[in-house]
Design a protein around this motif. Sequence first.
Motif, short mmCIF file in Angstrom:
data_model
loop_
_atom_site.label_atom_id
_atom_site.label_comp_id
_atom_site.label_asym_id
_atom_site.label_seq_id
_atom_site.Cartn_x
_atom_site.Cartn_y
_atom_site.Cartn_z
N VAL A 143 0.84 -1.21 0.00
CA VAL A 143 0.00 0.00 0.00
C VAL A 143 0.87 1.25 0.00
O VAL A 143 0.62 2.20 -0.76
CB VAL A 143 -0.97 -0.01 1.21
N LEU A 144 1.90 1.27 0.85
CA LEU A 144 2.76 2.46 0.89
C LEU A 144 3.37 2.72 -0.48
O LEU A 144 3.42 3.85 -0.96
CB LEU A 144 3.88 2.27 1.93
N ASN A 145 3.81 1.66 -1.14
CA ASN A 145 4.47 1.82 -2.44
C ASN A 145 3.49 2.11 -3.57
O ASN A 145 3.71 3.00 -4.39
CB ASN A 145 5.31 0.58 -2.74
N LYS A 146 2.38 1.38 -3.61
CA LYS A 146 1.49 1.51 -4.77
C LYS A 146 0.42 2.59 -4.60
O LYS A 146 -0.07 3.13 -5.58
CB LYS A 146 0.82 0.16 -5.07
N TYR A 147 0.01 2.87 -3.39
CA TYR A 147 -1.02 3.90 -3.18
C TYR A 147 -0.41 5.26 -2.89
O TYR A 147 -1.09 6.27 -2.94
CB TYR A 147 -1.97 3.50 -2.07
N ASN A 148 0.87 5.27 -2.54
CA ASN A 148 1.45 6.58 -2.23
C ASN A 148 2.88 6.76 -2.75
O ASN A 148 3.56 7.70 -2.35
CB ASN A 148 1.40 6.81 -0.70
N ASN A 149 3.33 5.87 -3.62
CA ASN A 149 4.67 5.99 -4.22
C ASN A 149 5.80 6.20 -3.23
O ASN A 149 6.76 6.91 -3.51
CB ASN A 149 4.71 7.17 -5.21
N VAL A 150 5.70 5.61 -2.05
CA VAL A 150 6.78 5.74 -1.08
C VAL A 150 7.94 4.84 -1.52
O VAL A 150 7.74 3.70 -1.92
CB VAL A 150 6.32 5.33 0.34
N SER A 151 9.15 5.39 -1.47
CA SER A 151 10.32 4.62 -1.91
C SER A 151 10.60 3.48 -0.94
O SER A 151 10.21 3.53 0.23
CB SER A 151 11.55 5.53 -1.97
N TYR A 152 11.31 2.44 -1.44
CA TYR A 152 11.64 1.31 -0.59
C TYR A 152 12.46 1.76 0.62
O TYR A 152 12.28 1.25 1.72
CB TYR A 152 12.42 0.24 -1.37
N ASN A 153 13.35 2.73 0.41
CA ASN A 153 14.16 3.24 1.52
C ASN A 153 13.30 3.84 2.62
O ASN A 153 13.51 3.59 3.81
CB ASN A 153 15.13 4.31 1.02
N GLU A 154 12.33 4.65 2.21
CA GLU A 154 11.48 5.27 3.23
C GLU A 154 10.57 4.25 3.88
O GLU A 154 10.30 4.33 5.08
CB GLU A 154 10.68 6.45 2.66
N ILE A 155 10.09 3.26 3.10
CA ILE A 155 9.27 2.20 3.70
C ILE A 155 10.07 1.48 4.78
O ILE A 155 9.55 1.15 5.85
CB ILE A 155 8.78 1.20 2.63
N SER A 156 11.35 1.28 4.50
CA SER A 156 12.22 0.63 5.47
C SER A 156 12.29 1.46 6.76
O SER A 156 12.24 0.92 7.87
CB SER A 156 13.60 0.43 4.84
N GLU A 157 12.38 2.79 6.61
CA GLU A 157 12.41 3.65 7.80
C GLU A 157 11.07 3.65 8.53
O GLU A 157 11.01 3.69 9.75
CB GLU A 157 12.78 5.08 7.41
N ILE A 158 9.98 3.65 7.76
CA ILE A 158 8.64 3.68 8.37
C ILE A 158 8.40 2.43 9.20
O ILE A 158 7.90 2.49 10.32
CB ILE A 158 7.55 3.80 7.28
N THR A 159 8.77 1.28 8.64
CA THR A 159 8.41 0.01 9.26
C THR A 159 9.47 -0.54 10.19
O THR A 159 9.18 -1.37 11.05
CB THR A 159 8.15 -1.07 8.19
#
Lengths: 188, 143
Positions: A143-159
């Motif tokens: 969802v983070l990547n496909k619904y909001n274009n969040v980069s893998y790097n930032e997803i890593s920081e978020i999670t």
Amino acid sequence: MTESELINKILNGDKALFSVLINKYQKQVINICIGFVHDISKAEDIAQEVFIEIWKSLKKFKQQSKFSTWVYRISVNKSLNYIRNEKKYSGADIISISSLKNGNEIEANENYNSDFDNETNERKKIIWTAINKLSDKQKTVFVLNKYNNVSYNEISEITGYSLSSVESLIHRAKLKLQKELISFYKKR
Amino acid sequence: MDCKNIEDILIFYALNEISGAEKEEVQKHLNKCETCNSIYNNLKADLNIIDEEKVTVINENFTANIMSEIENISSEKMKKNNIIKMFQPLAAAAGIILILTIGILTGNMIAADSTQNITNTENEIYYFNDLQQENAEFFLLNE
Ligand SMILES: [Zn+2]
């Protein structure tokens, strides 16, 4: 004004400036919530809670990490909690008839064609059901990547997951969707 | 590539995430295989729903609602603070009475208290720690 200047001004008492922050992030937050609940009014309710939470704990936000990271993390937490509570109380699938009806009305206004509406509703049901079959972890990164274009790097920081975990979770999420969707087409 | 190979990578093709020779092979197969081509068209259309769902415009009402909610929170907080100040002189006296009462009621309250704790923690889970203070909660997310 930079974002951290903005935040400092709000913390120093300029409450009205909080609306600037809301306007800056509302689409992103709502879209993340939509990815979890697939219903605009539910998503707006959750997003409202997200911004109230941000308001209440803004002074606790440590400015060494990106503000967006913090905002998205709260959005995911609130969305997962919403789904969990909804499941607990209704025991049912979160795709409600009402959300399909709402979608129907919107499209009916734009393009009045009942075949089109039925086909779109059918597609919504298929893809939402498939997304809901993902595990919470897979769903979060997808969802983070496909619904909001969040980069893998930032997803890593978020999670807090490592970059390679994020990559493999997204990969597995796509494989799972592919499997679900294709097996659905074949049964039809 | 046969149909099985195609089915294993079709979503990546639909999401435009493969390139080069692999992409060409998929294209070639789709041109000659009606079954896979129909699966591809369905996949593409279903994935498009994701983009159609997203909001693209800022909703000013949404912002206004939150701002008024915040206004309510602040004024309630002020009221609470005022009430606390008003009752501060009484607090000391109340404290003494409270201590006496607690002594009598402790036995009964232990049971009730523990059930309350359970419901409280059930109310909201921080899947990802908002302020990165504790790490334990990351493990709440099981795959
Ligand atoms: Zn084929």
